[in-house]
Design a protein around this motif. Structure first.
Motif, short mmCIF file in Angstrom:
data_model
loop_
_atom_site.label_atom_id
_atom_site.label_comp_id
_atom_site.label_asym_id
_atom_site.label_seq_id
_atom_site.Cartn_x
_atom_site.Cartn_y
_atom_site.Cartn_z
N SER A 448 0.72 -1.25 0.02
CA SER A 448 -0.04 -0.02 0.03
C SER A 448 0.83 1.18 -0.23
O SER A 448 1.91 1.22 0.48
CB SER A 448 -0.99 -0.03 1.21
OG SER A 448 -0.26 0.23 2.33
N ASN A 449 0.24 2.40 -0.57
CA ASN A 449 1.07 3.54 -0.37
C ASN A 449 0.79 4.30 0.89
O ASN A 449 0.32 3.53 1.74
CB ASN A 449 0.47 4.43 -1.63
CG ASN A 449 -1.08 4.72 -1.55
OD1 ASN A 449 -1.57 5.15 -0.48
ND2 ASN A 449 -1.75 4.36 -2.43
N TYR A 450 1.85 5.21 1.14
CA TYR A 450 1.67 5.72 2.31
C TYR A 450 0.41 6.25 2.94
O TYR A 450 0.07 6.37 4.26
CB TYR A 450 2.77 6.81 2.67
CG TYR A 450 2.17 8.32 2.10
CD1 TYR A 450 1.50 9.17 2.70
CD2 TYR A 450 2.40 8.61 0.70
CE1 TYR A 450 1.01 10.37 2.20
CE2 TYR A 450 1.93 9.77 0.18
CZ TYR A 450 1.53 10.45 0.84
OH TYR A 450 1.05 11.77 0.32
N VAL A 451 -0.59 6.56 2.03
CA VAL A 451 -1.79 7.06 2.44
C VAL A 451 -2.61 5.81 3.14
O VAL A 451 -3.23 6.15 4.24
CB VAL A 451 -2.65 7.70 1.13
CG1 VAL A 451 -4.19 7.79 1.79
CG2 VAL A 451 -2.12 8.92 0.77
N GLY A 452 -2.47 4.69 2.57
CA GLY A 452 -3.17 3.48 3.05
C GLY A 452 -2.63 3.04 4.55
O GLY A 452 -3.18 2.91 5.35
N ARG A 453 -1.12 3.53 4.75
CA ARG A 453 -0.48 3.33 6.20
C ARG A 453 -1.01 4.33 6.90
O ARG A 453 -1.32 3.98 7.97
CB ARG A 453 1.01 3.29 5.93
CG ARG A 453 1.62 2.17 5.06
CD ARG A 453 3.00 1.88 5.23
NE ARG A 453 3.84 2.82 4.60
CZ ARG A 453 4.16 3.34 3.78
NH1 ARG A 453 3.81 2.43 2.59
NH2 ARG A 453 5.05 4.20 3.34
#
Length: 680
Positions: A448-453
């Motif tokens: 996942s990208n950082y937004v998902g994290r």
């Protein structure tokens, strides 16, 4: 203005009478019927009065009634036409009239879902009354044609038209009523939680605040949300975190009608393609999710433009903020959503295609109401003037000029907000489709990208009942803006950090910035989280690892705050000792009655406090290290010694903890105030 229908038909050509009857018999198109009674007859989506007014405004039922009356007027003109003209034109006009009535009925059904808090029952029923009169008008016209333009039948057409027009005028007046109303908490009205719990803070961090509020009464709030969203989801569908967040945001949307409409259309479109071609549907959506960083950036920009609009003093600056918002919504939200929808329908969108091309592609998709809805947001003349900086505020005439032509600034703002709501509604619909068809969803193997994290971090904080106002990243550092921390909420803050560290192990440093600017940052680095997790990991499944695992985090945070090692050690000792004695006092009644389970619980808790103090000791050096380690070993020794003691004996035990508390109290916590008013 309402369409005026004549009191009487007047002269009618005989050919027209015969031809009209023939068309009705041959066309096999019956007058629109009233839908069967169902759940839509009962309003079940709670909204504030302000939301209700936007529902009425966007429904524009009076405008839809005018369209029906205009169709009736066109048909009326054929009463003096030749039989050939009637045979040629009447079938299409009747189909158009039928479609108009069906469209109005569908919108009225949408309106009837919403239940306003400060609206009379009569006003609440007006949409249904208007739709019924509109339908009766068409039915009466069909009867009039079947009777060969009978004058007696025409009076019913006009009577129903006048009733529908009157209802439309009343609804139009209600939508534009500017009377001041008392403040109404939209979150309390729509979700059952207060604005204090959800309102403050950035939208990108709302998941944490929602989950923290939801944790207070999850079953009751789940039932409430299921009831208010029953047109979207089944009662049996579990509310996952993602689905809960989407439905909650949908509930307090400031554009309920179009947002719910887009959600339903998005749900149905994605569900259809998940069932017919799940691989295509999931690959399209995966590409969409991969652009989450751009979506978050766009969202923050739009909020900044809105803030500028409301804060600027002069209309010239307000106009620029609105045009910036309009451009950002169309070029980002609308374009991105349109590309996803078109790709689901198997239509490729050329890279960098102008919005006019996107609009034409949308308009070309017959039978796709979502495409029509998205296309309605794109006005090329506004977009072109905006893109080429061909706009300005005219202070002399008090108007916005777009490409040299006057435009209403409020209308441009409203169009931008409407387009934004439609795109958000589509996202909510996708979430519903994925939840309802979980077995068909093919998950991407990509990281996942950082937004998902970030969302995982916010979920972790919310589940720890710790609200977050905003989240920002700076390399491997994550900063959480939070409400002011109290003695009571400090434990939840540490719990949130521990859970967040599990959610995103790549983070090196955690910073909590409180709302009051004079309060210091609470900074925990990887050394602290690693030590805390070593204490917590064996306990997650069996017991609450706090406050035991909080002790090393506390030591680390105080060190990072620049506190002297002696002060840090004393604070850790004070809180550890206070917890031991607090547990002893809580269990004293049971211990006094010889309850062996209470004895085992106290000894187990004290041993865990010993483990936490030992973990904190390993983060300190010199005298502080020795002092904490000695206290941990004394507690462990007490636990071993008291294993063979009778339960009642423990009521007066743990004297070393009492001495530590007296010597090192009160605790010094640099991030909090009001310690003297709170139990440690």
């Amino acid at each position: 203005m309402d369409v005026t229908l004549p009191d009487q038909l007047g002269a009618v050509e005989r050919e027209s009478c015969t031809a009209a009857r023939a068309v009705i018999r041959k066309l096999n198109l019956s007058a629109p019927r009233e839908p069967s009674t169902g759940q839509q007859e009962v309003a079940f989506v709670p909204v504030t009065h302000a939301q209700w007014k936007t529902v009425l405004k966007e429904a524009d039922l009076s405008g839809l009634q005018r369209e029906t009356d205009e169709k009736v007027t066109e048909i009326l003109c054929l009463r003096t036409a030749s039989g050939r003209t009637v045979g040629k034109q009447l079938p299409e006009l009747l189909r158009s009239l039928h479609a108009s009535v069906v469209a109005l009925g569908a919108v009225a059904e949408e309106v009837s879902r919403f239940s306003s808090s400060r609206t009379s029952a009569a006003e609440q029923r007006l949409a249904t009354d208007l739709a019924r009169a509109n339908r009766s008008e068409a039915q009466a016209l069909f009867a009039c044609l079947e009777q060969g333009w009978a004058e007696s039948a025409w009076s019913a057409v006009r009577r129903y038209a006048l009733a529908a027009q009157a209802a439309g005028r009343t609804l139009e007046a209600a939508a534009t009523d500017h009377a001041d109303l008392p403040y109404e908490d939209v979150y309390q009205r729509t979700l059952g939680v207060s604005a204090e719990q959800l309102g403050p803070g950035a939208g990108v961090a709302s998941r944490a605040r929602l989950l923290a509020a939801w944790a207070e009464a999850p079953q009751m709030l789940d039932r409430r949300l299921h009831r208010s969203m029953r047109h979207l989801i089944d009662d049996s569908l579990p509310l996952t975190v993602i689905l809960l967040h989407h439905l909650a945001v949908l509930a307090f949307s400031d554009r309920p009608l179009v947002t719910h409409r887009a959600a339903l259309l998005g749900r149905d479109l994605v569900t259809s393609h998940l069932k017919s071609d799940p691989e295509l549907a999931c690959s399209v959506m995966a590409r969409h999710v991969a652009r989450e960083p751009e979506m978050v950036s766009t969202h923050r920009g739009q909020i900044a433009y809105l803030d500028a609009y409301y804060e600027e003093e002069y209309q010239e600056e307000k106009a620029r903020a609105v045009m910036d918002l309009h451009r950002a919504v169309l070029e980002a939200d609308v374009r991105r959503t349109a590309v996803v929808v078109l790709e689901l329908l198997g239509r490729a969108v050329p890279q960098g295609a102008p919005l006019a091309t996107v609009r034409d592609l949308l308009a070309a998709q017959d039978g796709q109401p979502l495409c029509k809805l998205l296309a309605s947001t794109i006005r090329s003349e506004w977009r072109n003037a905006n893109a080429h900086e061909d706009f300005r505020w005219d202070p002399v005439n008090g108007t916005l000029l777009l490409g040299g032509r006057p435009a209403d600034l409020d209308e441009v703002l409203d169009a931008a907000l409407r387009a934004r709501a439609i795109c958000r509604g589509f996202e909510h619909g996708v979430a519903v489709a994925y939840a309802q068809n979980a077995s068909l969803v093919i998950r991407s193997a990509e990281d996942s990208n950082y937004v998902g994290r970030d969302l995982s971090i916010l979920q972790a904080a919310g589940e720890a009942r710790f609200p977050v106002l905003d989240i920002r990243r700076h390399g491997s550092l994550v900063r959480l803006d939070v409400p002011d921390v109290s003695v009571e909420s400090l434990r939840e803050a540490f719990r949130a950090i521990l859970r967040a560290a599990i959610a995103d192990p790549s983070v090196e440093c955690w910073e909590l910035r409180q709302a009051s600017p004079d309060r210091p940052l609470l900074h925990v680095d990887r050394t602290g989280t690693r030590a805390g997790l070593q204490v917590a990991e064996p306990l997650w499944d069996t017991a609450d690892p706090l406050p035991f695992a909080a002790l090393p985090l506390l030591a680390n945070a105080m060190t990072n705050a620049g506190e002297p090692t002696e002060t840090t050690a004393s604070t850790v000792l004070c809180l550890a000792a206070a917890h031991v004695l607090g547990e002893r006092d809580r269990l004293s009644p049971a211990l006094a009655h010889g309850d062996s389970a209470a004895k085992d619980e106290l000894i187990s808790t004290t041993k865990l406090i010993s483990d936490g103090a030992k973990a904190a000791a390993h983060l300190m050096e010199g005298a502080a290290h020795r002092k904490l380690l000695a206290f941990a070993e004394v507690l462990a020794g007490e636990c071993h010694r008291l294993k063979s003691a009778p339960p009642f004996a423990l009521v007066r035990e743990f004297v070393p903890a009492y001495r530590a508390l007296r010597r090192h109290g009160p605790a010094h916590l640099p991030w909090t105030t009001g310690l003297h008013n709170s139990a440690v």
